[in-house]
Write an enzyme that holds these catalytic residues in place. Sequence first.
Site, PDB file in Angstrom:
ATOM      1  CG  HIS A  28      -0.326   0.104   2.572  1.00  0.00           C
ATOM      2  ND1 HIS A  28       0.185  -1.062   3.468  1.00  0.00           N
ATOM      3  CD2 HIS A  28       0.094   1.369   3.195  1.00  0.00           C
ATOM      4  CE1 HIS A  28       0.699  -0.421   4.360  1.00  0.00           C
ATOM      5  NE2 HIS A  28       0.475   0.800   4.316  1.00  0.00           N
TER       6      HIS A  28
HETATM    7  C1  UD1 Z   1      -2.204   5.447   5.849  1.00  0.00           C
HETATM    8  C2  UD1 Z   1      -0.843   5.809   6.509  1.00  0.00           C
HETATM    9  C3  UD1 Z   1       0.070   4.810   6.088  1.00  0.00           C
HETATM   10  C4  UD1 Z   1      -0.116   3.520   6.836  1.00  0.00           C
HETATM   11  C5  UD1 Z   1      -1.451   3.251   6.083  1.00  0.00           C
HETATM   12  C6  UD1 Z   1      -2.013   2.020   6.927  1.00  0.00           C
HETATM   13  C7  UD1 Z   1      -0.499   8.434   6.150  1.00  0.00           C
HETATM   14  C8  UD1 Z   1       0.231   9.384   5.486  1.00  0.00           C
HETATM   15  N1  UD1 Z   1      -0.688   7.010   5.773  1.00  0.00           N
HETATM   16  O1  UD1 Z   1      -2.060   5.363   4.406  1.00  0.00           O
HETATM   17  O2  UD1 Z   1       1.185   5.399   7.117  1.00  0.00           O
HETATM   18  O3  UD1 Z   1       0.627   2.734   6.615  1.00  0.00           O
HETATM   19  O4  UD1 Z   1      -2.547   4.231   6.209  1.00  0.00           O
HETATM   20  O5  UD1 Z   1      -3.069   1.315   6.193  1.00  0.00           O
HETATM   21  O6  UD1 Z   1      -1.159   8.629   7.030  1.00  0.00           O
HETATM   22  N2  UD1 Z   1      -9.521   4.869   1.661  1.00  0.00           N
HETATM   23  C9  UD1 Z   1     -10.595   3.934   1.633  1.00  0.00           C
HETATM   24  N3  UD1 Z   1     -11.334   3.623   2.946  1.00  0.00           N
HETATM   25  C10 UD1 Z   1     -10.419   3.832   3.863  1.00  0.00           C
HETATM   26  C11 UD1 Z   1      -9.381   4.308   3.959  1.00  0.00           C
HETATM   27  C12 UD1 Z   1      -8.847   4.611   2.916  1.00  0.00           C
HETATM   28  O7  UD1 Z   1     -11.114   3.939   0.780  1.00  0.00           O
HETATM   29  O8  UD1 Z   1     -10.964   3.097   4.900  1.00  0.00           O
HETATM   30  C13 UD1 Z   1      -8.610   5.123   0.124  1.00  0.00           C
HETATM   31  C14 UD1 Z   1      -8.981   6.684   0.108  1.00  0.00           C
HETATM   32  O9  UD1 Z   1      -9.339   6.837  -1.197  1.00  0.00           O
HETATM   33  C15 UD1 Z   1      -7.719   7.214   0.383  1.00  0.00           C
HETATM   34  C16 UD1 Z   1      -6.612   6.320   0.256  1.00  0.00           C
HETATM   35  O10 UD1 Z   1      -7.050   4.981   0.517  1.00  0.00           O
HETATM   36  O11 UD1 Z   1      -7.686   8.416  -0.156  1.00  0.00           O
HETATM   37  C17 UD1 Z   1      -5.298   6.521   1.147  1.00  0.00           C
HETATM   38  O12 UD1 Z   1      -5.849   6.601   2.455  1.00  0.00           O
HETATM   39  P1  UD1 Z   1      -4.983   7.544   3.702  1.00  0.00           P
HETATM   40  O13 UD1 Z   1      -5.380   7.515   4.820  1.00  0.00           O
HETATM   41  O14 UD1 Z   1      -4.761   8.889   2.927  1.00  0.00           O
HETATM   42  O15 UD1 Z   1      -3.538   6.688   3.285  1.00  0.00           O
HETATM   43  P2  UD1 Z   1      -3.077   5.390   3.153  1.00  0.00           P
HETATM   44  O16 UD1 Z   1      -2.713   4.829   2.058  1.00  0.00           O
HETATM   45  O17 UD1 Z   1      -4.237   4.641   3.711  1.00  0.00           O
HETATM   46  N1  UDP Z   2      -3.871  -6.060   8.835  1.00  0.00           N
HETATM   47  C1  UDP Z   2      -5.052  -6.744   8.960  1.00  0.00           C
HETATM   48  N2  UDP Z   2      -5.539  -6.833   7.811  1.00  0.00           N
HETATM   49  C2  UDP Z   2      -5.181  -6.713   6.617  1.00  0.00           C
HETATM   50  C3  UDP Z   2      -3.762  -6.342   6.545  1.00  0.00           C
HETATM   51  C4  UDP Z   2      -3.126  -5.719   7.561  1.00  0.00           C
HETATM   52  O1  UDP Z   2      -5.223  -6.894  10.152  1.00  0.00           O
HETATM   53  O2  UDP Z   2      -5.801  -7.057   5.466  1.00  0.00           O
HETATM   54  C5  UDP Z   2      -3.085  -5.679  10.273  1.00  0.00           C
HETATM   55  C6  UDP Z   2      -1.749  -6.351  10.439  1.00  0.00           C
HETATM   56  O3  UDP Z   2      -1.836  -7.571  10.999  1.00  0.00           O
HETATM   57  C7  UDP Z   2      -0.954  -5.278  11.197  1.00  0.00           C
HETATM   58  C8  UDP Z   2      -1.453  -3.929  10.535  1.00  0.00           C
HETATM   59  O4  UDP Z   2      -2.771  -4.509   9.817  1.00  0.00           O
HETATM   60  O5  UDP Z   2      -1.369  -5.400  12.628  1.00  0.00           O
HETATM   61  C9  UDP Z   2      -0.576  -3.151   9.682  1.00  0.00           C
HETATM   62  O6  UDP Z   2      -1.350  -2.421   9.225  1.00  0.00           O
HETATM   63  P1  UDP Z   2      -0.903  -1.560   7.880  1.00  0.00           P
HETATM   64  O7  UDP Z   2       0.045  -2.746   7.023  1.00  0.00           O
HETATM   65  O8  UDP Z   2      -2.146  -1.229   7.239  1.00  0.00           O
HETATM   66  O9  UDP Z   2       0.031  -0.394   8.078  1.00  0.00           O
HETATM   67  P2  UDP Z   2       1.490   0.002   8.462  1.00  0.00           P
HETATM   68  O10 UDP Z   2       1.939  -0.907   9.662  1.00  0.00           O
HETATM   69  O11 UDP Z   2       2.076  -0.264   7.363  1.00  0.00           O
HETATM   70  O12 UDP Z   2       1.707   1.370   8.912  1.00  0.00           O
END
Ligand code: UD1
Ligand code: UDP
Length: 380
Positions: free
Chosen positions: A212
Amino acid sequence: MKKIFLVGGARPNFMKIAPLWKEFKKYKHLDVSIVHTGQHYDFEMSQAFFQDLKLPNPNFYLGIGPGTHAEQTANIMIKFEKLLYTETPDIVIIVGDVNSTIACALATIKFRCSVNSTNRPLIVHIESGLRSFDRTIPEEINRVLTDTISDLLFTPSLDANENLKEEGTLESKIYFTGNIMIDSLLAYKKLAKKSKILEKLGLKKYALLTLHRPNNVDDKKILIEIINTLKEISKTIPIVFPAHPRTKKRLTEFGLLPDAPITLSSNNPSAITNNFLIIDPVRYIDFLSLESNAKFILTDSGGIQEESTVLGIPCLTLRDNTERPITVTQGTNIIVGTKRESILKAVYKIMTIKTKKRKIPELWDGKTAQRIVKILNREL
Ligand code: UD1
Ligand code: UDP
């Protein structure tokens, strides 16, 4: 009574706040509220974790949602500041490195300036001191800035203490208390054995994939190279891919899902190839089961590098660096980058050679929340 705000907003925050919430609940003089910024909002990115981790509904939900970095950060700050004025907590606890983390830390320190206070609410950062030293990554900016303005810094590993000291942080602010995420992992590992996800997906020997990071998924050329390489790997071992919403969007946009738009769910998986299953993000307990039983994991996640180290599952990190070097020096993690040759070479090695011995890093023992709450009690 001391009022505590426990802040979460994105998926990787919830498994970090859950053990703290449970530990705080043991103390009658602590009044804990969960604040959910709403940075993540889909059921499977948010509410599913509250259910699996047995957390109550958030006391305050800010409903922020997506946006550019500035929009998201600013919107959280505006709403969180209002809450600070009405609720006046004594402590604000933030975890990790997402936009919600820096936004709430920054709103709190600015609030302090406006009410002429130098020390209330106390700002507490958990998972402090991690550094990739790569400032093209948004989380690195969030980490550095949050640590600079926090009052108490709880670190997961001693390399984090060193990073903070190098930056000139007062040593009296830094506490090495271990990895909070591993508290949840150890608490739910047993329950994960009861998960039915493997049967549902018909999986036996497989590799687990998550992806991601914007660096990997927002650039069409890079994402295509990664997906094509994974297609090759899936000829040798099936791959299961719970796709993050950001990635799902990009895969559709770049035409990489043959039959898009599709409903992705573990009941109705879709296939990139026969052996390459793509599903919706899965809930925590099911994901722990997928991790624990995988032959190996391919990921660009931060937290999954740590969980795989504790579970003893080989982890190939599809990035050029990590802010969690201890997972490489002591754990099962190998940094492989995103180029075809290096990924294939690493997979070949994993499939053919006995995996390296790992050590569980110091204080990744399930008692981090206890240690943190004990220190906070003393500070109060
Ligand atoms: C965010 C965090 C990242 C973390 C990740 C975990 C920041 C800068 N990034 O990235 O550090 O590793 O979460 O998963 O804070 N979206 C949905 N539904 C949701 C959430 C997101 O559709 O419930 C989509 C939206 O289109 C959004 C995109 O995902 O624009 C990105 O979401 P965002 O929270 O901005 O960043 P992540 O890539 O999720
Ligand atoms: N995780 C989950 N379901 C998924 C992917 C990740 O429960 O489909 C959990 C995983 O076990 C870990 C956390 O989400 O505890 C990691 O989150 P993510 O990879 O979104 O964020 P990051 O750690 O990179 O910030």
